[in-house]
Write an enzyme that holds these catalytic residues in place. Structure first.
Site, short mmCIF file in Angstrom:
data_model
loop_
_atom_site.label_atom_id
_atom_site.label_comp_id
_atom_site.label_asym_id
_atom_site.label_seq_id
_atom_site.Cartn_x
_atom_site.Cartn_y
_atom_site.Cartn_z
N GLU A 1 112.03 -86.20 -45.27
CA GLU A 1 112.52 -85.55 -44.05
C GLU A 1 113.99 -85.16 -44.17
O GLU A 1 114.40 -84.10 -43.71
CB GLU A 1 112.31 -86.46 -42.84
CG GLU A 1 110.84 -86.71 -42.49
CD GLU A 1 110.07 -85.42 -42.21
OE1 GLU A 1 110.70 -84.39 -41.95
OE2 GLU A 1 108.83 -85.46 -42.25
N TYR B 1 115.08 -84.85 -34.53
CA TYR B 1 113.88 -84.47 -35.27
C TYR B 1 113.45 -85.56 -36.25
O TYR B 1 112.31 -86.03 -36.25
CB TYR B 1 114.09 -83.14 -36.03
CG TYR B 1 113.03 -83.00 -37.10
CD1 TYR B 1 111.74 -82.66 -36.75
CD2 TYR B 1 113.31 -83.31 -38.44
CE1 TYR B 1 110.74 -82.59 -37.70
CE2 TYR B 1 112.32 -83.25 -39.39
CZ TYR B 1 111.04 -82.90 -39.03
OH TYR B 1 110.06 -82.87 -39.96
N ASP C 1 110.55 -79.48 -34.63
CA ASP C 1 111.42 -78.79 -35.59
C ASP C 1 111.35 -77.30 -35.29
O ASP C 1 110.76 -76.88 -34.29
CB ASP C 1 110.96 -79.09 -37.02
CG ASP C 1 109.70 -78.33 -37.36
OD1 ASP C 1 108.92 -78.03 -36.43
OD2 ASP C 1 109.47 -78.02 -38.55
#
Length: 291
Positions: free
Chosen positions: A35, A118, A136
């Site tokens: 991520e 996020y 996102d």
DNA sequence: AAAACGTGGTC
DNA sequence: TGACCAAGTTT
């Protein structure tokens, strides 16, 4: 109603890319690393770096034990190298304060460096199956079109964006997590920014944008980021010299990368301030923590 | 809240 | 060719 969960999940089951961080054996640490790397960075560039990273540092404590310079070298040319430094800090915190286990709680994740609205929810959902909205740029675009009938998402508002997606999320925990991944995948593969492939869309029948005749984006113009000639470019050039050498370098070696001495020196200074570069006793420059 | 922050591929 | 785009966060 406009984003039918069953249709979306069926599409995801048969279309989803086989990305390494999605495999069942991937740890929460692997998900977190993915991520961070994927922030503003395309999948294709992340994949090889992620594989090498997890092989070298399979747990947070392993990465925590490395130097900053090693981390920056391993980061390579993914861009935004401060992410690597923040991930390093996060790894240390996870190793020291969380028993080497990536937290599963959104607020605990948010307290770690480099993890924002996020990423915290992406880790909670994708690594731990938690039911929380993951928003996102892909999800914002899909929701803008399918739900609001707009050509694209307007300026981000974390509160409103999270509420929008929370309203769509299926009740079941594990299903909700897959649903979020599916929403992102739809935005990445079908409901794309440039030329959406609506003919391949599993939820076209419920799409408000389609129903409205696919009107063009009507919101405020999105600011386009310049790169050529900016400090970002110069910082990148400077750092690339240091990445490419094992030994510290004299300032003359850095001076050749950019003609404008004022901008060059300002950028070198900012890199020092950011902790991306270190000046050793003899005056030479190096990646931090290696000398 | 706007602006800074890398890098490279695509149309 | 150059503008746009890519799983954002921080200040």
């Amino acid at each position: 109603m406009s984003v039918d969960a069953d249709l979306l999940l069926d599409w995801f089951a048969e279309t989803a890319r086989d990305l390494p961080w999605r495999r069942p054996e991937t740890t929460a640490w692997g998900v977190l690393v993915s991520e961070i790397m994927l922030q503003q960075t395309p999948v294709a560039r992340v994949e090889p770096v992620w594989l090498a990273w997890l092989q070298r540092w399979p747990r947070p404590s392993a990465m925590a034990a490395a130097s900053q310079g090693e981390v920056l070298r391993a980061w390579g040319k993914l861009g935004y190298p401060r992410r690597a430094l923040r991930l390093h800090e996060a790894a240390k915190a996870i190793a020291d304060e969380h028993g080497d286990v990536v937290p599963s709680d959104v607020d605990t994740l948010l307290a770690l460096p480099g993890i924002g609205a996020y990423t915290a929810r992406a880790v909670a959902a994708f690594a731990y199956g938690r039911r929380c909205p993951v928003v996102d740029t892909n999800v914002r675009r899909v929701v803008a079109r399918a739900v609001h009938g707009a050509g694209d998402a307007g300026p981000p508002s974390t509160t409103r964006d999270l509420a929008d997606v929370a309203a769509l999320l299926p009740d079941d925990e594990a299903t909700a997590a897959r649903y979020s991944a599916a929403l992102m995948e739809l935005g990445a593969l079908v409901c794309t920014a440039r030329t959406p492939r609506c003919v391949d869309c599993p939820i076209i029948d419920g799409c408000a944008w389609q129903r409205a005749g696919r009107p063009a984006y009507a919101g405020p113009a999105k600011p386009v980021q310049k790169f050529a000639g900016t400090d970002r470019q110069v910082r990148g050039l400077l750092l690339d010299v240091l990445r490419g050498t094992a030994e510290p370098v004299a300032k003359a070696r850095l001076d050749v990368v950019w003609a404008d001495a004022g901008q060059r020196d300002r950028c070198l200074h900012s890199l020092l301030v950011d902790g991306l570069v270190e000046q050793i006793e003899d005056g030479r420059f190096a990646l931090p923590g290696e000398h």
